[in-house]
Write a protein that holds these residues in place. Sequence first.
Motif, mmCIF file in Angstrom:
data_model
loop_
_atom_site.group_PDB
_atom_site.id
_atom_site.type_symbol
_atom_site.label_atom_id
_atom_site.label_comp_id
_atom_site.label_asym_id
_atom_site.label_seq_id
_atom_site.Cartn_x
_atom_site.Cartn_y
_atom_site.Cartn_z
ATOM 1 N N ALA A 1 0.696 -1.428 0.041
ATOM 2 C CA ALA A 1 -0.047 0.245 0.191
ATOM 3 C C ALA A 1 0.844 1.278 0.174
ATOM 4 O O ALA A 1 1.499 2.073 0.996
ATOM 5 N N ARG B 1 -0.951 6.457 -5.168
ATOM 6 C CA ARG B 1 -1.963 7.050 -6.371
ATOM 7 C C ARG B 1 -3.214 7.684 -5.252
ATOM 8 O O ARG B 1 -3.440 8.349 -5.988
ATOM 9 N N LEU B 2 -3.210 7.722 -3.804
ATOM 10 C CA LEU B 2 -3.887 8.504 -3.209
ATOM 11 C C LEU B 2 -3.714 9.263 -2.390
ATOM 12 O O LEU B 2 -3.834 10.145 -1.615
ATOM 13 N N GLU C 1 -4.648 3.264 1.379
ATOM 14 C CA GLU C 1 -4.136 2.448 0.318
ATOM 15 C C GLU C 1 -5.152 1.220 0.717
ATOM 16 O O GLU C 1 -4.965 0.147 -0.043
ATOM 17 N N GLN C 2 -3.883 1.076 2.030
ATOM 18 C CA GLN C 2 -4.063 -0.382 2.525
ATOM 19 C C GLN C 2 -5.631 -0.737 3.357
ATOM 20 O O GLN C 2 -5.694 -2.062 3.153
ATOM 21 N N GLN D 1 -8.188 -0.687 1.241
ATOM 22 C CA GLN D 1 -8.809 -1.121 0.213
ATOM 23 C C GLN D 1 -8.069 -1.856 -0.019
ATOM 24 O O GLN D 1 -8.924 -3.476 -1.010
ATOM 25 N N ASP E 1 -12.885 4.925 -3.431
ATOM 26 C CA ASP E 1 -11.638 5.416 -2.394
ATOM 27 C C ASP E 1 -11.791 6.317 -1.194
ATOM 28 O O ASP E 1 -11.000 6.609 -0.482
ATOM 29 N N ASN F 1 1.997 -5.428 -7.735
ATOM 30 C CA ASN F 1 1.484 -3.626 -7.091
ATOM 31 C C ASN F 1 3.300 -2.994 -6.918
ATOM 32 O O ASN F 1 2.330 -2.156 -6.604
#
Length: 568
Positions: free
Chosen positions: A219, A223-224, A230-231, A233, A313, A438
């Motif tokens: 993560a 991106r975010l 991100e974790q 998700q 998100d 990833n």
Amino acid sequence: MRQAGLIALGAGCATIVIAMSISHHIVRAKEHSQLVRPASFKVVRPASLHKMLVQTGAAATTPIPPFSICSRNVNIASLLPGGAHEDADVVTANAFITLTEQNALQQVAQASSLDLYHKITLLGKTEIYDVNLSPLNNIACATCHVPYTGFRGATSIFNATTAAQPGGIPITNATPPGPNYRLGPRNPQSYAYAPFSPILHYNATQNSFYGGNFWDMRATGIRLTNPAAEQAQGPPVNPVEMGNIDTACVVWKASQSEYAPLITNIWGAQSFAIHWPGNVAAVCATPGPPPTNDPLPVHLSTVDRGTSNSTYDHIAMAMASYESSSDVSAFSSKFDAYLAGNADLSAEELDGYQLFNGKARCNQCHLSGTAVNTLNTQAPADVGPLFSDFTANNIGIPKNLALPYYCESKPDQFGYTANPMGFDFVDLGVGAMLSGTNNPNPLQWKQLAPQFNGMFQTPTVRNVDKRPRPGFIKEYMHNGYLKSLKEVVHFYNTSQALPRCAQGSPGEKVTCWPAPEYPATLNTTQLGNLGLTSDEEDDIVAFLKTLTDGFVTAPATLDRTPGPSRKP
């Protein structure tokens, strides 16, 4: 199979007592009252968790069986809700999650009076405790991250044996004594203080990666711009955790929830302006992973998929907001009070602190930050010491052969095989992330993968001893091989000095250690032969216990001048 809602709580008076005794306020009187609540809202305020356990008889835990390959002597399904021997810790956790969610939903119903920060943070909490976000409506994020264990596994017997926590999907075609639930190869990493980890980046001068979330840093936050989001998700669509078949399933379930209006209030009506296919309920009741020829089985238009992705998100961002709040990352330990001048450390704790920063070399990775008796004494930082540098390391942990994952080598009833490699599986940690899909920067980072094989992120040691009762067993390291702080410190002290032995051997973890799972990148400079005495190990353990959040401060008379150590 676990019953929907995770509320199989037994029968009779014990059920009533436990349901009325548990709430989100159970861990710490102040810690879970931070969110602003309308005056009309009433929170159930129970006694301490330990008192509740005694009152309900839940302190009588399931006997811990001895080491067994793949934990074949543990019938996982029998210990879960509806099982023949439902474990008391499971009962407690499920009731805790249920009542916490009920309390949060009552706040959501009256959230119009909250400011934006408290709306987002409340939303994240409500999502984390929502079991309905799983395919079988049986586990929440909180199932593997309860506050009274430092936001880690809630069940002593699983910590002691399987290490990894059971996911949400039973394996109904398992042949005894094979695993009858899906489990992964790692134990749940605490999400407390994880939001302070930076976006993953490579420092060429130090030849090290910094940041990200998860044991393998996957993560990244690139991106975010938020690793914790991100974790959040990952687990909902991880087949060995919640097991949703599509991220759109999480969004669809959220659209059906009582907190859906709060999502649209925060991020807009477009959040759920999605044309859902008629079969969405059936698709989302099927566990993942999706078939290779249909990777997005909730069939949406391009525009609707974009909307769903955006809402997913936002769901994750709210979870990260809650994780960074004082409800979770509280900086309220005895050590924090000590730094603030509101508590004294005992002689043992102070010796342990000095060893932590000196002979034991702990603070070289678990950064102790602003500290007394150093040049930084009078320079408090914006964030208290995090006790992690958020790098990765290979400290030489052996394979934990008790993980059921090694025996999940056959297709389950859905045709999914968790671990086709069986006992040949080697967890390469960060190296596997860098060489896999990833990796968000393969052009520069993939070539570095061999250097980081066998490495795992350095976790914070805050709350490492947080537990609901003294006899509750916790698991440590990425695969849960170590089961006590004494074992942890003894491993750091002696793992490269003592003879090698097989797992299950007499003297294991005391006078001998199994070989590292991946020796090629072993750290041989900072640990493994520290020369600590047994008393010094105990002092370090005493210090680590001061990092448990929820310490109630009292007036203290501090003498911070260093004195002679109690130990020769």
